[in-house]
Design an enzyme around this catalytic site. Structure first.
Site, mmCIF file in Angstrom:
data_model
loop_
_atom_site.group_PDB
_atom_site.id
_atom_site.type_symbol
_atom_site.label_atom_id
_atom_site.label_comp_id
_atom_site.label_asym_id
_atom_site.label_seq_id
_atom_site.Cartn_x
_atom_site.Cartn_y
_atom_site.Cartn_z
ATOM 1 N N CYS A 78 10.569 55.995 -12.884
ATOM 2 C CA CYS A 78 10.218 57.147 -12.041
ATOM 3 C C CYS A 78 11.279 57.523 -11.015
ATOM 4 O O CYS A 78 11.765 58.653 -10.983
ATOM 5 C CB CYS A 78 8.902 56.871 -11.325
ATOM 6 S SG CYS A 78 7.501 56.579 -12.424
ATOM 7 N N HIS A 137 10.393 59.732 -5.313
ATOM 8 C CA HIS A 137 9.723 58.574 -5.906
ATOM 9 C C HIS A 137 8.430 58.209 -5.205
ATOM 10 O O HIS A 137 7.419 57.872 -5.839
ATOM 11 C CB HIS A 137 10.641 57.342 -5.925
ATOM 12 C CG HIS A 137 9.933 56.121 -6.437
ATOM 13 N ND1 HIS A 137 9.616 55.039 -5.641
ATOM 14 C CD2 HIS A 137 9.412 55.838 -7.658
ATOM 15 C CE1 HIS A 137 8.963 54.145 -6.354
ATOM 16 N NE2 HIS A 137 8.831 54.588 -7.578
#
Length: 495
Positions: A78, A137
């Site tokens: 991610c 993130h």
């Protein structure tokens, strides 16, 4: 008017009309941008040909825009994938492969000539920027650990005019990210949880419903703003845990849920290319704990596939509500919509449950762009594009000049004629390796001692990557290797 005057004045009339049209275009308000990031969304949508998924809203947006069949991320995790998206840059050092990439490379830095992100670039060019949910993130855009108190430190300190999030009954962004319907989360329950849940709740019984509520309210505020806006909306699902209101589970007959067409370890590879599904098995109360030695049973694979699809349908409904509000407000007429999956996910493919590999299922993710410009509509695009290409494409669509160099290349021409970028390739990085995707092949080179270090898959004869054929196709490997090495930005050195 006499013919001679018509001949004399015709070029002048055309020039006046062209000039007037140009002035009209230049005077038009730049397009707004609604950027929707969907965590762990592989190409599991109806518009990509999935046989049973219920994704009517994303499919409808795609039908009015362009769907990219061959979009590949730079890094299958991610934070690092989002770092590449935001900066338009491929990984250049190990920090760029970690979930902490944005925190390490951007957060806390002073503003300088080069914008920290494409959002910062838009802000500098007159856009009002709003972030809701997970765009960088962190679940809420702030820097703190999973079990720490919420901080005020932004991951992107210079990008946002407003950074919003409603954690609801879960209290913090990270608690909300791993939320269960009863208000608990993976951390509070010490991982003694299942990796799925069918909650007896409405849409706002999970955090993504609260994100939708915030986004709709903010759109109503932005409607009358004189400046164009960028709104980033980051949804959590279908990231683990696969939790969604029960009504989305009820859309499916589990017997009809397909399982992986390739549940086996590929031939002629080293297991170092794969992993033991550690993130998935961290949900300690799973019915089974599948790994490379013990694959999931068919029944459990169907249950997990059911959970993943229910999570997608839940997010599809949230996107549909935002899309409906955009149309009610009349904003659809001048708003670019981008729907982006930050990477793919193995649903038992190659015996893996998760991302974090250099195989197709971890690297190919959803990308849909719907714009108010006619040339971008009703397109099914097969051109290979990379996540880093999204930055310059948005800049070009918003008529903003780039004053600094990035790795990404605009793919705006692909909308018009499905024209390839310069090399028609995509580069991805992870597990001490570089993977090159061409229109036919995936070539991966690992910088490790364990053999084989080179893998080649032919996507014409083997689209599910079941067999590494590098050892019997050295001519193809040698012809592609210089192109792969072009993507080595100094990240790896030979052992």
């Amino acid at each position: 008017m006499p013919t001679i005057f018509k001949k004399l004045f015709a070029p002048l009339i055309i020039l006046v009309l062209l000039t007037s049209n140009l002035q009209c275009q230049q005077g038009q308000k730049p397009p707004n941008v609604l950027f929707i990031a969907v965590d762990d969304l592989r190409t599991e949508l109806g518009v990509y040909g999935h046989p049973v998924v219920k994704s009517p809203n994303m499919d409808a947006i795609a039908s009015e825009g362009s769907v990219f069949n061959n979009h590949f991320v730079q890094v299958p995790t991610c934070g690092a994938s989002r770092y590449a998206l935001l900066t338009g840059m491929r990984p250049m050092k190990p920090a760029h492969l970690r979930n902490s990439a944005i925190e390490e490379e951007i957060s806390g830095k002073k503003e300088n000539d080069i914008p920290e992100s494409f959002i910062h670039q838009l802000k500098r060019n007159g856009y009002y920027t709003v972030g809701i949910g997970k765009i960088s993130h962190s679940a809420d855009g702030l820097v703190y650990g999973y079990e720490e108190p919420v901080s005020t430190k932004k991951e992107l300190p210079h990008s946002w005019d407003e950074l919003l999030f409603n954690p609801g009954k879960w209290g913090t962004g990270w608690n909300a990210f791993f939320a269960y319907a009863n208000g608990e989360n993976r951390q509070s329950l010490k991982k003694q949880v299942k990796p799925y849940e069918a909650g007896e709740v409405n849409d706002k019984g999970y955090p993504d419903g609260l994100t939708t509520e915030l986004a709709i309210a903010k759109l109503r505020e932005l409607k009358d703003k004189k400046s164009p806006f960028f709104m980033g909306v980051g949804f959590f699902k279908p990231h683990l845990p696969f939790n969604a209101p029960k009504r989305y589970w009820d859309l499916y007959d589990r017997e009809q849920i397909p399982v992986s067409p390739n549940p086996n370890i590929p031939e002629n590879i080293n297991l170092k290319s794969l992993h033991e599904s550690g993130e998935f098995n961290g949900y300690a109360l799973g019915d089974e704990l599948p790994n490379l030695s013990e694959p999931a049973s068919i029944d459990y694979a169907k249950k997990l596939g059911h959970a993943y699809l229910a999570s997608i349908s839940y997010i599809d409904a949230q996107i549909g509500m935002i899309w409906d509000e955009l149309k009610v407000l009349g904003l659809d007429k001048n708003t670019i919509i981008v729907i982006w999956g930050d990477h793919g996910w193995h649903l038992g493919d190659q015996r893996v449950w998760g991302k974090h590999t250099l195989f197709e299922n971890a690297l190919n993710s959803a990308l849909i762009i719907r714009s108010p410009f006619e040339e971008h509509q009703n397109k099914n695009i097969k051109t290979i594009v990379e996540t880093v290409d999204i930055y310059p494409t948005i800049m070009e669509m918003c008529r903003i000049d780039m004053k600094h160099k990035i790795d990404g290349e605009s793919f705006r021409d692909s909308f018009i004629a499905d024209k390839p970028n310069t090399d028609q390739v995509a580069y991805s990085y992870f597990r001490n390796g570089i993977s090159l995707r061409t229109d036919r092949y995936r070539l991966t080179k690992y910088f490790r001692k364990e053999e084989p270090t080179v893998e080649l898959y032919d996507h014409v004869s083997d689209p599910y990557e079941t067999k590494n054929i590098a050892h019997i196709n050295q001519d193809i490997v040698q012809s592609l290797m210089p192109l792969l090495e072009k993507g080595n930005t100094g990240l790896y050195e030979e052992d």
